[in-house]
Write a protein that holds these residues in place. Structure first.
Motif, PDB file in Angstrom:
ATOM      1  N   GLU A  35       0.827  -1.210   0.000  1.00  0.00           N
ATOM      2  CA  GLU A  35       0.000   0.000   0.000  1.00  0.00           C
ATOM      3  C   GLU A  35       0.862   1.260   0.000  1.00  0.00           C
ATOM      4  OE1 GLU A  35      -3.323  -0.127   2.737  1.00  0.00           O
ATOM      5  OE2 GLU A  35      -4.343  -1.203   1.102  1.00  0.00           O
ATOM      6  N   ARG A  36       2.025   1.185   0.584  1.00  0.00           N
ATOM      7  CA  ARG A  36       2.923   2.345   0.553  1.00  0.00           C
ATOM      8  C   ARG A  36       3.317   2.695  -0.880  1.00  0.00           C
ATOM      9  NH1 ARG A  36       7.983   3.857   0.048  1.00  0.00           N
ATOM     10  NH2 ARG A  36       8.676   1.747  -0.496  1.00  0.00           N
ATOM     11  N   THR A  37       3.379   1.688  -1.741  1.00  0.00           N
ATOM     12  CA  THR A  37       3.786   1.920  -3.128  1.00  0.00           C
ATOM     13  C   THR A  37       2.599   2.146  -4.059  1.00  0.00           C
ATOM     14  OG1 THR A  37       3.827  -0.458  -3.616  1.00  0.00           O
ATOM     15  CG2 THR A  37       5.857   0.539  -2.806  1.00  0.00           C
ATOM     16  N   GLY A  38       1.402   2.288  -3.498  1.00  0.00           N
ATOM     17  CA  GLY A  38       0.273   2.682  -4.318  1.00  0.00           C
ATOM     18  C   GLY A  38      -0.768   1.635  -4.609  1.00  0.00           C
ATOM     19  N   ALA A  39      -0.529   0.373  -4.254  1.00  0.00           N
ATOM     20  CA  ALA A  39      -1.553  -0.655  -4.435  1.00  0.00           C
ATOM     21  C   ALA A  39      -2.611  -0.507  -3.344  1.00  0.00           C
ATOM     22  CB  ALA A  39      -0.935  -2.045  -4.378  1.00  0.00           C
ATOM     23  N   ARG A  40      -3.782  -1.016  -3.617  1.00  0.00           N
ATOM     24  CA  ARG A  40      -4.843  -1.055  -2.607  1.00  0.00           C
ATOM     25  C   ARG A  40      -5.122  -2.522  -2.318  1.00  0.00           C
ATOM     26  NH1 ARG A  40      -8.084   1.756   1.256  1.00  0.00           N
ATOM     27  NH2 ARG A  40     -10.019   0.591   1.465  1.00  0.00           N
ATOM     28  N   VAL A  41      -4.969  -2.927  -1.067  1.00  0.00           N
ATOM     29  CA  VAL A  41      -5.158  -4.316  -0.685  1.00  0.00           C
ATOM     30  C   VAL A  41      -6.444  -4.454   0.124  1.00  0.00           C
ATOM     31  CG1 VAL A  41      -4.187  -6.299   0.540  1.00  0.00           C
ATOM     32  CG2 VAL A  41      -2.666  -4.710  -0.673  1.00  0.00           C
ATOM     33  N   GLU A  42      -7.338  -5.283  -0.365  1.00  0.00           N
ATOM     34  CA  GLU A  42      -8.561  -5.612   0.368  1.00  0.00           C
ATOM     35  C   GLU A  42      -8.326  -6.951   1.067  1.00  0.00           C
ATOM     36  OE1 GLU A  42     -10.800  -3.463   0.607  1.00  0.00           O
ATOM     37  OE2 GLU A  42     -10.502  -2.150  -1.119  1.00  0.00           O
ATOM     38  N   ILE A  43      -8.605  -7.001   2.363  1.00  0.00           N
ATOM     39  CA  ILE A  43      -8.198  -8.135   3.192  1.00  0.00           C
ATOM     40  C   ILE A  43      -9.410  -8.993   3.551  1.00  0.00           C
ATOM     41  CG2 ILE A  43      -7.014  -8.801   5.311  1.00  0.00           C
ATOM     42  CD1 ILE A  43      -5.716  -5.991   5.253  1.00  0.00           C
ATOM     43  N   SER A  54      -1.976  -8.582  18.607  1.00  0.00           N
ATOM     44  CA  SER A  54      -1.410  -8.282  17.295  1.00  0.00           C
ATOM     45  C   SER A  54      -0.517  -7.055  17.412  1.00  0.00           C
ATOM     46  CB  SER A  54      -2.508  -8.046  16.262  1.00  0.00           C
ATOM     47  OG  SER A  54      -3.287  -6.924  16.599  1.00  0.00           O
ATOM     48  N   HIS A  55       0.225  -6.814  16.363  1.00  0.00           N
ATOM     49  CA  HIS A  55       1.123  -5.670  16.348  1.00  0.00           C
ATOM     50  C   HIS A  55       0.335  -4.373  16.158  1.00  0.00           C
ATOM     51  CE1 HIS A  55       4.714  -8.192  16.230  1.00  0.00           C
ATOM     52  NE2 HIS A  55       4.005  -9.001  15.459  1.00  0.00           N
ATOM     53  N   PRO A  56       0.759  -3.276  16.767  1.00  0.00           N
ATOM     54  CA  PRO A  56      -0.007  -2.025  16.673  1.00  0.00           C
ATOM     55  C   PRO A  56      -0.137  -1.532  15.238  1.00  0.00           C
ATOM     56  CG  PRO A  56       2.137  -1.681  17.738  1.00  0.00           C
ATOM     57  CD  PRO A  56       1.922  -3.148  17.670  1.00  0.00           C
ATOM     58  N   GLU A  57       0.818  -1.866  14.366  1.00  0.00           N
ATOM     59  CA  GLU A  57       0.735  -1.437  12.971  1.00  0.00           C
ATOM     60  C   GLU A  57      -0.462  -2.037  12.245  1.00  0.00           C
ATOM     61  OE1 GLU A  57       5.109  -1.469  14.159  1.00  0.00           O
ATOM     62  OE2 GLU A  57       3.355  -2.767  14.441  1.00  0.00           O
ATOM     63  N   ALA A  58      -1.041  -3.114  12.815  1.00  0.00           N
ATOM     64  CA  ALA A  58      -2.166  -3.778  12.157  1.00  0.00           C
ATOM     65  C   ALA A  58      -3.493  -3.063  12.361  1.00  0.00           C
ATOM     66  CB  ALA A  58      -2.294  -5.218  12.666  1.00  0.00           C
ATOM     67  N   ALA A  59      -3.567  -2.199  13.365  1.00  0.00           N
ATOM     68  CA  ALA A  59      -4.862  -1.613  13.735  1.00  0.00           C
ATOM     69  C   ALA A  59      -5.568  -0.900  12.583  1.00  0.00           C
ATOM     70  CB  ALA A  59      -4.682  -0.683  14.927  1.00  0.00           C
ATOM     71  N   PRO A  60      -4.904  -0.020  11.813  1.00  0.00           N
ATOM     72  CA  PRO A  60      -5.628   0.650  10.719  1.00  0.00           C
ATOM     73  C   PRO A  60      -6.155  -0.328   9.666  1.00  0.00           C
ATOM     74  CG  PRO A  60      -3.536   1.759  11.180  1.00  0.00           C
ATOM     75  CD  PRO A  60      -3.512   0.459  11.920  1.00  0.00           C
ATOM     76  N   LEU A  61      -5.398  -1.374   9.397  1.00  0.00           N
ATOM     77  CA  LEU A  61      -5.845  -2.368   8.421  1.00  0.00           C
ATOM     78  C   LEU A  61      -6.990  -3.203   8.978  1.00  0.00           C
ATOM     79  CD1 LEU A  61      -2.382  -3.582   7.062  1.00  0.00           C
ATOM     80  CD2 LEU A  61      -4.029  -2.139   5.866  1.00  0.00           C
ATOM     81  N   ALA A  62      -6.916  -3.547  10.247  1.00  0.00           N
ATOM     82  CA  ALA A  62      -7.966  -4.377  10.849  1.00  0.00           C
ATOM     83  C   ALA A  62      -9.322  -3.672  10.815  1.00  0.00           C
ATOM     84  CB  ALA A  62      -7.592  -4.733  12.287  1.00  0.00           C
ATOM     85  N   ARG A  63      -9.297  -2.340  10.899  1.00  0.00           N
ATOM     86  CA  ARG A  63     -10.571  -1.600  10.905  1.00  0.00           C
ATOM     87  C   ARG A  63     -11.308  -1.705   9.572  1.00  0.00           C
ATOM     88  NH1 ARG A  63      -7.664   1.883  14.482  1.00  0.00           N
ATOM     89  NH2 ARG A  63      -6.813   3.162  12.787  1.00  0.00           N
ATOM     90  N   ARG A  64     -10.577  -2.002   8.486  1.00  0.00           N
ATOM     91  CA  ARG A  64     -11.256  -2.125   7.202  1.00  0.00           C
ATOM     92  C   ARG A  64     -11.156  -3.545   6.622  1.00  0.00           C
ATOM     93  NH1 ARG A  64      -7.499  -1.774   3.027  1.00  0.00           N
ATOM     94  NH2 ARG A  64      -5.554  -0.627   3.411  1.00  0.00           N
ATOM     95  N   THR A  65     -10.705  -4.488   7.464  1.00  0.00           N
ATOM     96  CA  THR A  65     -10.662  -5.887   7.039  1.00  0.00           C
ATOM     97  C   THR A  65     -12.076  -6.436   6.925  1.00  0.00           C
ATOM     98  OG1 THR A  65      -8.474  -6.272   7.984  1.00  0.00           O
ATOM     99  CG2 THR A  65      -9.900  -8.187   7.749  1.00  0.00           C
TER     100      THR A  65
END
Length: 424
Positions: A35-43, A54-65
């Motif tokens: 996603e940093r390089t411009g792709a959009r990943v749907e989980i 889980s790791h704190p970096e996962a929180a923003p992704l988990a909210r839209r998983t």
């Protein structure tokens, strides 16, 4: 009538067993880098989110998983949708899943959940404009991706890691055959697929190694020559194939030889109680600490305070073993000397005497001897650790390796066409 949007060439659907999970940082940080390089990943995880750390970096992704449950109204509606819109494809997906997993009771039972969830994912991916589906693990996630492909025609791929191709290979050949391409994390794995299914399977498989964020794992400062016990860390889930019991025995041997060693076990799992009992039995409770799960930053801090990192992996009775553990990459990126078992793809990273020390699996005496060698020859250990970081820089850089995966996922690859599989 609602129209299905045209596929967005930069939108990828990711399927995995669970998300987020503290033991699969390689998936989390791969998604973040994509996603940093411009792709959009749907989980799309196959399991509803639990309470796992889980790791704190996962929180923003988990909210839209896009969590799903097999009995949810949206899942049931998806079955009716495909029965009405594409009955042959839907029933064909069921038939393929049941037939392909017939000889494996665990996989057959799991397919009864995976197929309905995949049908729901297929409908949601169409609505989102996903252009490619990628699964992590060749087992149930790859089955789900295969079902999505059958229902929508979307190309799919999957990354094979370790147990997913070492133990139960139900339907694996068919998953490889139907995939646009396959990724695996070691030359060992790619060669295995070739031996199992033929040259076409190996040729269809790209080796893209798991990577380390080299901004998060940087060389540690020099360790003081004197200043307490020699500190050994082991960063791994407390599972049989990780082999921590052999490290605990090695610590007891070193104590008996008069070497002061402190051992930090980072991770958690089903073997915690058994390890605690073994630590008490050997009388090393004052030397071995079980720290439980730790965040990436905490792992980095543990490594910076370690004199060595030991991962005493073993092959279990059912054939499960490591791929190439990311923890070894993180240790070498930090320039911590490593000791690891010589199995699977590990020697591709840890070259004995060059980037670390390799020992036979399940051998506490060899582990103890390797730890003592690092203790007794700090200059030699430092040279191996520095060479280990160079090896990580050359082959296990998260940014570079994710860019390679991105080219395949977003169809930016301009190399030779992948070979077609022989007729089934």
């Amino acid at each position: 009538m609602t129209r299905t949007p045209a596929p967005d060439p930069r939108r990828v659907g990711y399927i995995m067993s669970a998300f987020p999970t503290v033991t699969e940082t390689f998936i989390l940080f791969e998604i973040i880098e994509l996603e940093r390089t411009g792709a959009r990943v749907e989980i799309f995880p196959l399991r509803p989110r639990g309470d796992e750390t889980s790791h704190p970096e996962a929180a923003p992704l988990a909210r839209r998983t896009r969590y799903a449950h097999v009995g949810a109204p949206a899942t049931i509606a998806a079955q009716l949708h495909w029965l009405r819109r594409a009955p042959r494809a839907y029933l064909g997906a069921w038939w393929a899943a049941l037939r392909g997993n017939l000889r494996s009771r665990p996989f057959l039972l799991r397919a009864l959940v995976v197929v309905p969830l995949a049908a729901r994912f297929a409908r949601e991916m169409q609505a989102l404009g996903v252009s490619h589906v990628h699964a992590h693990w060749a087992t149930h996630p790859a089955l789900a991706a295969n079902v999505v492909h059958r229902l929508t025609g979307l190309p799919y791929s999957f990354t094979a890691h370790a147990h997913d191709i070492y133990i139960d290979r139900s339907m694996l050949e068919e998953k490889i055959r139907d995939a646009a391409f396959v990724v695996t994390i070691s030359d060992f794995n790619r060669s295995l697929l070739g031996r199992l299914y033929g040259d076409w399977a190996a040729a269809k498989t790209s080796v893209i190694r798991c990577g380390v964020d080299l901004t998060a794992f940087t060389p540690r400062p020099p360790r003081p020559a004197e200043g307490g016990p020699f500190t050994v860390s082991c960063i791994a889930g407390l599972r049989e194939k990780k082999g921590q019991a052999h490290l605990v025995e090695a610590v007891a041997r070193l104590r008996d030889e008069g070497l002061e060693v402190r051992c930090l076990l980072v991770g958690d799992g089903e073997l915690r109680g058994r390890l605690e009992a073994r630590i008490a039995e050997l009388g090393v409770g004052d030397r071995v600490e079980l720290l439980g799960h730790r965040s990436r930053d905490e792992v980095s801090a543990v490594l910076k305070g370690s004199d060595a990192m030991v991962l005493p992996s073993v092959t279990t009775d059912d054939g499960d073993m490591e791929g190439i553990p990311v923890a070894l990459m993180e240790a070498l990126a930090t320039e911590v000397p490593v000791v690891a078992s010589s199995l699977s793809g590990i020697p591709e990273l840890v070259r004995d005497g060059e980037t670390g020390l390799l020992v036979p699996e399940g051998d506490p005496a060899a582990i103890a001897a390797a730890i003592r060698r690092i203790h007794d020859d700090p200059a030699g250990a430092a040279r191996m650790a520095a060479a280990g970081r160079e090896r990580v820089l050359a082959a296990y850089d998260l940014e570079r390796n994710t860019a390679e995966l991105r080219r395949l996922l977003l169809w930016e690859y301009d190399g030779p066409a992948l070979p077609a599989a022989p007729a089934a």
